[in-house]
Design a protein around this motif. Structure first.
Motif, PDB file in Angstrom:
ATOM      1  N   ARG A 288       0.826  -1.202   0.000  1.00 51.73           N
ATOM      2  CA  ARG A 288       0.000   0.000   0.000  1.00 51.73           C
ATOM      3  C   ARG A 288       0.863   1.255   0.000  1.00 51.73           C
ATOM      4  O   ARG A 288       0.905   2.030   0.965  1.00 51.73           O
ATOM      5  CB  ARG A 288      -0.964  -0.025   1.188  1.00 51.73           C
ATOM      6  N   ARG A 289       1.559   1.413  -1.098  1.00 53.93           N
ATOM      7  CA  ARG A 289       2.365   2.602  -1.342  1.00 53.93           C
ATOM      8  C   ARG A 289       2.335   2.879  -2.831  1.00 53.93           C
ATOM      9  O   ARG A 289       2.010   2.016  -3.632  1.00 53.93           O
ATOM     10  CB  ARG A 289       3.815   2.395  -0.899  1.00 53.93           C
ATOM     11  N   GLY A 290       2.716   4.086  -3.202  1.00 50.20           N
ATOM     12  CA  GLY A 290       2.818   4.404  -4.611  1.00 50.20           C
ATOM     13  C   GLY A 290       1.531   4.959  -5.189  1.00 50.20           C
ATOM     14  O   GLY A 290       0.519   5.109  -4.498  1.00 50.20           O
ATOM     15  N   VAL A 291       1.588   5.266  -6.473  1.00 52.55           N
ATOM     16  CA  VAL A 291       0.456   5.888  -7.153  1.00 52.55           C
ATOM     17  C   VAL A 291      -0.069   4.944  -8.233  1.00 52.55           C
ATOM     18  O   VAL A 291       0.698   4.316  -8.964  1.00 52.55           O
ATOM     19  CB  VAL A 291       0.859   7.251  -7.759  1.00 52.55           C
ATOM     20  N   ALA A 292      -1.387   4.842  -8.312  1.00 54.22           N
ATOM     21  CA  ALA A 292      -2.016   4.005  -9.331  1.00 54.22           C
ATOM     22  C   ALA A 292      -1.904   4.686 -10.693  1.00 54.22           C
ATOM     23  O   ALA A 292      -2.098   5.898 -10.798  1.00 54.22           O
ATOM     24  CB  ALA A 292      -3.476   3.769  -8.979  1.00 54.22           C
ATOM     25  N   PRO A 293      -1.614   3.931 -11.748  1.00 54.83           N
ATOM     26  CA  PRO A 293      -1.477   4.552 -13.073  1.00 54.83           C
ATOM     27  C   PRO A 293      -2.705   5.344 -13.497  1.00 54.83           C
ATOM     28  O   PRO A 293      -2.577   6.401 -14.127  1.00 54.83           O
ATOM     29  CB  PRO A 293      -1.226   3.351 -13.994  1.00 54.83           C
ATOM     30  N   TYR A 294      -3.918   4.854 -13.149  1.00 55.88           N
ATOM     31  CA  TYR A 294      -5.120   5.579 -13.580  1.00 55.88           C
ATOM     32  C   TYR A 294      -5.248   6.944 -12.898  1.00 55.88           C
ATOM     33  O   TYR A 294      -5.931   7.821 -13.413  1.00 55.88           O
ATOM     34  CB  TYR A 294      -6.378   4.739 -13.341  1.00 55.88           C
ATOM     35  N   ALA A 295      -4.593   7.136 -11.759  1.00 53.86           N
ATOM     36  CA  ALA A 295      -4.720   8.401 -11.031  1.00 53.86           C
ATOM     37  C   ALA A 295      -3.872   9.515 -11.630  1.00 53.86           C
ATOM     38  O   ALA A 295      -4.089  10.688 -11.305  1.00 53.86           O
ATOM     39  CB  ALA A 295      -4.349   8.205  -9.566  1.00 53.86           C
ATOM     40  N   ILE A 296      -2.916   9.171 -12.483  1.00 54.44           N
ATOM     41  CA  ILE A 296      -2.077  10.189 -13.111  1.00 54.44           C
ATOM     42  C   ILE A 296      -2.235  10.174 -14.623  1.00 54.44           C
ATOM     43  O   ILE A 296      -1.408  10.729 -15.348  1.00 54.44           O
ATOM     44  CB  ILE A 296      -0.599  10.013 -12.719  1.00 54.44           C
ATOM     45  N   ASP A 297      -3.308   9.566 -15.102  1.00 52.36           N
ATOM     46  CA  ASP A 297      -3.565   9.471 -16.536  1.00 52.36           C
ATOM     47  C   ASP A 297      -4.134  10.791 -17.059  1.00 52.36           C
ATOM     48  O   ASP A 297      -5.198  11.238 -16.601  1.00 52.36           O
ATOM     49  CB  ASP A 297      -4.556   8.337 -16.799  1.00 52.36           C
ATOM     50  N   PRO A 298      -3.468  11.441 -17.992  1.00 53.73           N
ATOM     51  CA  PRO A 298      -3.929  12.752 -18.461  1.00 53.73           C
ATOM     52  C   PRO A 298      -5.324  12.731 -19.080  1.00 53.73           C
ATOM     53  O   PRO A 298      -6.089  13.694 -18.925  1.00 53.73           O
ATOM     54  CB  PRO A 298      -2.874  13.154 -19.502  1.00 53.73           C
ATOM     55  N   GLU A 299      -5.676  11.674 -19.788  1.00 58.05           N
ATOM     56  CA  GLU A 299      -7.004  11.615 -20.397  1.00 58.05           C
ATOM     57  C   GLU A 299      -8.090  11.529 -19.328  1.00 58.05           C
ATOM     58  O   GLU A 299      -9.137  12.178 -19.442  1.00 58.05           O
ATOM     59  CB  GLU A 299      -7.087  10.425 -21.351  1.00 58.05           C
ATOM     60  N   ARG A 300      -7.864  10.726 -18.293  1.00 56.54           N
ATOM     61  CA  ARG A 300      -8.831  10.664 -17.198  1.00 56.54           C
ATOM     62  C   ARG A 300      -8.911  12.005 -16.470  1.00 56.54           C
ATOM     63  O   ARG A 300      -9.978  12.425 -16.031  1.00 56.54           O
ATOM     64  CB  ARG A 300      -8.451   9.560 -16.215  1.00 56.54           C
ATOM     65  N   ALA A 301      -7.768  12.665 -16.338  1.00 61.20           N
ATOM     66  CA  ALA A 301      -7.754  13.966 -15.675  1.00 61.20           C
ATOM     67  C   ALA A 301      -8.631  14.964 -16.423  1.00 61.20           C
ATOM     68  O   ALA A 301      -9.403  15.724 -15.817  1.00 61.20           O
ATOM     69  CB  ALA A 301      -6.321  14.481 -15.563  1.00 61.20           C
ATOM     70  N   GLU A 302      -8.530  14.964 -17.748  1.00 63.51           N
ATOM     71  CA  GLU A 302      -9.359  15.870 -18.543  1.00 63.51           C
ATOM     72  C   GLU A 302     -10.832  15.474 -18.473  1.00 63.51           C
ATOM     73  O   GLU A 302     -11.723  16.334 -18.435  1.00 63.51           O
ATOM     74  CB  GLU A 302      -8.875  15.885 -19.988  1.00 63.51           C
ATOM     75  N   ARG A 303     -11.086  14.187 -18.442  1.00 61.21           N
ATOM     76  CA  ARG A 303     -12.473  13.726 -18.330  1.00 61.21           C
ATOM     77  C   ARG A 303     -13.080  14.160 -17.001  1.00 61.21           C
ATOM     78  O   ARG A 303     -14.240  14.591 -16.940  1.00 61.21           O
ATOM     79  CB  ARG A 303     -12.525  12.205 -18.477  1.00 61.21           C
ATOM     80  N   LEU A 304     -12.291  14.062 -15.936  1.00 62.05           N
ATOM     81  CA  LEU A 304     -12.786  14.496 -14.631  1.00 62.05           C
ATOM     82  C   LEU A 304     -13.026  15.996 -14.603  1.00 62.05           C
ATOM     83  O   LEU A 304     -14.014  16.465 -14.035  1.00 62.05           O
ATOM     84  CB  LEU A 304     -11.793  14.110 -13.537  1.00 62.05           C
ATOM     85  N   TRP A 305     -12.135  16.755 -15.218  1.00 66.22           N
ATOM     86  CA  TRP A 305     -12.311  18.214 -15.264  1.00 66.22           C
ATOM     87  C   TRP A 305     -13.630  18.559 -15.952  1.00 66.22           C
ATOM     88  O   TRP A 305     -14.412  19.376 -15.449  1.00 66.22           O
ATOM     89  CB  TRP A 305     -11.138  18.859 -15.999  1.00 66.22           C
ATOM     90  N   SER A 306     -13.895  17.915 -17.079  1.00 66.28           N
ATOM     91  CA  SER A 306     -15.139  18.187 -17.808  1.00 66.28           C
ATOM     92  C   SER A 306     -16.360  17.805 -16.986  1.00 66.28           C
ATOM     93  O   SER A 306     -17.353  18.546 -16.930  1.00 66.28           O
ATOM     94  CB  SER A 306     -15.144  17.425 -19.134  1.00 66.28           C
ATOM     95  N   LEU A 307     -16.307  16.635 -16.333  1.00 66.98           N
ATOM     96  CA  LEU A 307     -17.403  16.205 -15.481  1.00 66.98           C
ATOM     97  C   LEU A 307     -17.625  17.184 -14.345  1.00 66.98           C
ATOM     98  O   LEU A 307     -18.775  17.553 -14.032  1.00 66.98           O
ATOM     99  CB  LEU A 307     -17.112  14.806 -14.927  1.00 66.98           C
ATOM    100  N   SER A 308     -16.557  17.638 -13.731  1.00 68.94           N
ATOM    101  CA  SER A 308     -16.667  18.560 -12.597  1.00 68.94           C
ATOM    102  C   SER A 308     -17.265  19.892 -13.029  1.00 68.94           C
ATOM    103  O   SER A 308     -18.133  20.454 -12.336  1.00 68.94           O
ATOM    104  CB  SER A 308     -15.294  18.766 -11.957  1.00 68.94           C
ATOM    105  N   GLU A 309     -16.802  20.412 -14.152  1.00 65.11           N
ATOM    106  CA  GLU A 309     -17.373  21.657 -14.662  1.00 65.11           C
ATOM    107  C   GLU A 309     -18.859  21.496 -14.959  1.00 65.11           C
ATOM    108  O   GLU A 309     -19.665  22.393 -14.649  1.00 65.11           O
ATOM    109  CB  GLU A 309     -16.640  22.084 -15.936  1.00 65.11           C
ATOM    110  N   GLU A 310     -19.220  20.378 -15.551  1.00 63.35           N
ATOM    111  CA  GLU A 310     -20.618  20.129 -15.883  1.00 63.35           C
ATOM    112  C   GLU A 310     -21.483  20.082 -14.626  1.00 63.35           C
ATOM    113  O   GLU A 310     -22.562  20.687 -14.571  1.00 63.35           O
ATOM    114  CB  GLU A 310     -20.723  18.810 -16.647  1.00 63.35           C
ATOM    115  N   LEU A 311     -21.007  19.390 -13.596  1.00 66.15           N
ATOM    116  CA  LEU A 311     -21.780  19.286 -12.358  1.00 66.15           C
ATOM    117  C   LEU A 311     -21.919  20.646 -11.676  1.00 66.15           C
ATOM    118  O   LEU A 311     -23.012  21.017 -11.215  1.00 66.15           O
ATOM    119  CB  LEU A 311     -21.109  18.285 -11.416  1.00 66.15           C
TER     120      LEU A 311
END
Length: 319
Positions: A288-311
């Motif tokens: 239980r150390r380190g960072v998951a690859p999906y948490a630093i994925d730029p495409e997911r980051a942009e998807r989350l930004w869009s979702l957050s703005e929409e909400l």
């Protein structure tokens, strides 16, 4: 993570005070959410001791005033209190509208963990709304103040719990999935990391850096008030550190936040995830150390930004 990993002379047992010893933050203004207790309070104390003017953004103004008085008395710094309920968009907007002048350091520290199912008036799941959406609205609402500071830093306090799950983009509020308090917590903490990744890219031209961190497992903070120890995920508690998880005290737990908020050792570093005062490697299965690859994925980051703005663009609920 092709760039060289960032390391420092500090580590898991370093304290916030040690990390900022000799650092001069005079003339800088900092805002720390959830700073009336726990690692938020200790982060605020370390920043104030280094000379920063600090505002404690808190749900309970009385507790915040007590913390501010103690920190000011111990450090001689100017310490202020601002009311903030991250699950209430009106409260977030009130703070951002009232803020005047530059903001050099924003530490998005406040959070809740493994709560029973709760929803905001919008119907949003409470952990995602508090831990991510509230901080998203706060940070974007303070963009002008951060840009005006020149070289501002945004610090998102995430958790090793992010490795237990990605953001449920198709159902972030558990309207179709059965609610699981740990799954909800995990996605909110993954969101904290993805938010930093998106901020780092989007706001680089404004001289703003953004990083996320795992403070470690910390004894005796209010974050665990909802948690039955028997419900903790496997290998999440190991006082001897055999699985990479040892217990820190509050000054140690605040060290990585203080490093990212104020240390010259990470000047210009952005879009990364830290733990134990250094950039974390990719997670190793079973540890239980380190960072998951999906948490630093730029495409997911942009998807989350869009979702957050929409909400956050949805109409405010009627009182």
């Amino acid at each position: 993570m092709s760039e060289a990993r960032i390391t420092t002379p500090f580590g898991a047992t370093s304290t916030a005070a040690e990390v900022l010893a000799g650092v001069d933050l005079s003339g800088r203004r900092a805002l720390v959410t959830g700073a009336s207790s726990g690692i938020g309070r200790e982060t605020a104390r370390a920043l104030a001791a280094a000379g920063a003017e600090v505002t404690l953004a808190v749900r309970n103004p009385e507790a915040g005033a007590q913390a501010a008085s103690e920190i000011a008395g111990a450090t001689g710094a100017a310490v202020h209190v601002a009311p903030l309920d991250l699950a209430d968009r009106r409260s977030v907007r009130a703070l951002t509208d009232a803020w005047q002048g530059p903001l050099h350091i924003l530490v998005n520290n406040a959070g809740i963990m493994a709560t029973p199912l709760g929803r905001t008036p919008e119907g949003w799941e409470l952990q995602f709304a508090t831990n991510h959406l509230g901080h998203f609205g706060l940070t974007t609402g303070l963009h002008g103040a951060l840009a005006a500071a020149g070289g501002a830093r945004v610090v998102n306090v995430s958790s090793v719990g992010h490795i237990n799950g990605d953001v449920l983009f198709d159902d972030p509020h558990f309207t179709r999935h059965p609610y699981d308090p740990w799954a909800a917590y995990s996605q909110s903490k993954t969101a904290n990391v993805l938010f930093a990744v998106a901020l780092a890219r989007r706001w680089a031209a404004d001289g703003i850096t953004a990083n996320a961190l795992n403070p470690g497992r910390i004894a005796a903070t209010g974050l665990i008030r909802y948690v039955d120890p028997a419900s903790l995920p496997p290998q999440s508690f190991d006082p001897e550190g055999r699985t990479g998880v040892s217990v820190k005290d509050i000054p140690q737990g605040a060290a990585t936040s203080a490093l990212l908020a104020g240390s010259p050792l990470v000047e210009g570093v952005t879009g990364r995830y830290f733990e134990d005062c250094e950039q974390a490697p990719l997670v190793t299965p079973g540890v239980r150390r380190g960072v998951a690859p999906y948490a630093i994925d730029p495409e997911r980051a942009e998807r989350l930004w869009s979702l957050s703005e929409e909400l956050l663009a949805t109409p405010l609920p009627t009182a």
